[in-house]
Design a protein around this motif. Structure first.
Motif, short mmCIF file in Angstrom:
data_model
loop_
_atom_site.label_atom_id
_atom_site.label_comp_id
_atom_site.label_asym_id
_atom_site.label_seq_id
_atom_site.Cartn_x
_atom_site.Cartn_y
_atom_site.Cartn_z
N GLY A 93 4.93 13.04 2.97
CA GLY A 93 5.41 12.82 4.30
C GLY A 93 4.84 11.46 4.74
O GLY A 93 5.84 10.66 5.35
N GLY A 94 3.57 11.34 4.66
CA GLY A 94 3.06 10.12 5.05
C GLY A 94 3.13 8.87 4.50
O GLY A 94 3.46 7.92 5.29
N GLN A 96 5.93 8.41 2.81
CA GLN A 96 7.36 8.05 3.25
C GLN A 96 7.48 7.40 4.31
O GLN A 96 8.25 6.70 4.56
CB GLN A 96 8.27 9.38 2.94
CG GLN A 96 8.32 10.00 1.32
CD GLN A 96 8.97 11.24 1.30
OE1 GLN A 96 9.08 12.07 2.44
NE2 GLN A 96 9.51 11.83 0.20
N TRP A 97 6.93 8.18 5.46
CA TRP A 97 6.84 7.50 6.93
C TRP A 97 6.49 5.88 6.67
O TRP A 97 7.05 5.09 7.33
CB TRP A 97 6.01 8.25 7.91
CG TRP A 97 6.19 7.51 9.09
CD1 TRP A 97 7.14 8.04 10.06
CD2 TRP A 97 5.27 6.76 9.80
NE1 TRP A 97 6.84 7.41 11.07
CE2 TRP A 97 5.71 6.49 11.01
CE3 TRP A 97 4.16 5.93 9.30
CZ2 TRP A 97 4.93 5.36 12.04
CZ3 TRP A 97 3.46 5.19 10.23
CH2 TRP A 97 3.96 4.86 11.35
N ARG A 98 5.39 5.67 6.03
CA ARG A 98 4.78 4.16 5.76
C ARG A 98 5.72 3.48 5.30
O ARG A 98 6.10 2.16 5.83
CB ARG A 98 3.51 4.16 5.10
CG ARG A 98 2.45 4.83 5.82
CD ARG A 98 1.20 4.83 5.20
NE ARG A 98 0.61 3.50 4.69
CZ ARG A 98 -0.44 3.01 4.74
NH1 ARG A 98 -1.50 3.96 4.75
NH2 ARG A 98 -0.90 1.84 4.72
N SER A 100 9.06 4.02 5.18
CA SER A 100 10.44 3.80 5.88
C SER A 100 9.92 2.61 7.26
O SER A 100 10.79 2.25 7.70
CB SER A 100 10.73 4.91 6.64
OG SER A 100 10.02 5.56 7.43
N HIS A 101 8.94 2.35 7.23
CA HIS A 101 8.10 1.79 8.55
C HIS A 101 7.88 0.24 7.92
O HIS A 101 7.09 -0.48 8.61
CB HIS A 101 7.36 2.26 9.42
CG HIS A 101 8.01 3.18 10.28
ND1 HIS A 101 8.09 4.39 9.86
CD2 HIS A 101 8.19 3.01 11.49
CE1 HIS A 101 8.57 5.21 10.75
NE2 HIS A 101 8.57 4.40 12.06
#
Length: 135
Positions: A93-94, A96-98, A100-101
């Motif tokens: 999740g971490g 994927q968040w990075r 996506s940002h």
């Protein structure tokens, strides 16, 4: 199974303590507070004796066998769940968040052929070592 030398975390932590002490917003007196792994790492940092470290307050320390993984000699499903959530779900999740940002380096690394896990999963290790052995 040989774990990487954890002493490096003490060395890096001592460097951070000294960096903090030199910042304009710091009075040069540095302390550390942490629970569980954050408490354990304080011991390694303190062992390096950084000049500006004045106090540590580690808590939540204990061996995984006595307090978590094998209570009374029986493997605790909650320990396996904790390991899986922290090793797999949160890490994925971490990343994927990075991505996506806009973290293009993370995207390149995660999609590369060279992307491999450096260490075995903790959930597998605790199942491989049901007793307090040398590991």
């Amino acid at each position: 199974m040989v774990f990487p030398d954890r002493k490096i975390e003490g060395v890096h932590g001592a460097e951070v303590v000294e960096w903090i002490a030199k910042q304009p917003w710091s009075d040069g007196t540095v302390g550390m507070v942490g629970y569980s792994y954050g408490g354990t790492t304080q011991m390694w940092v303190a062992a390096e004796r950084p000049p500006h470290l004045r106090a540590i307050l580690p808590s939540g320390l204990g061996t995984g066998y006595d307090t978590c993984s094998y209570l009374g000699g029986m493997l605790q499903p909650s320990a396996l769940r904790w390991a899986f959530v922290n090793e797999a779900e949160m890490q994925v999740g971490g990343a994927q968040w990075r991505i996506s940002h806009g973290d293009t380096e993370c995207a390149i690394y995660c999609n590369s052929d060279g992307f491999v896990d450096r260490y075995p999963l903790f959930s597998n290790l605790i199942r491989q070592h049901p007793f307090k052995d040398e590991w």
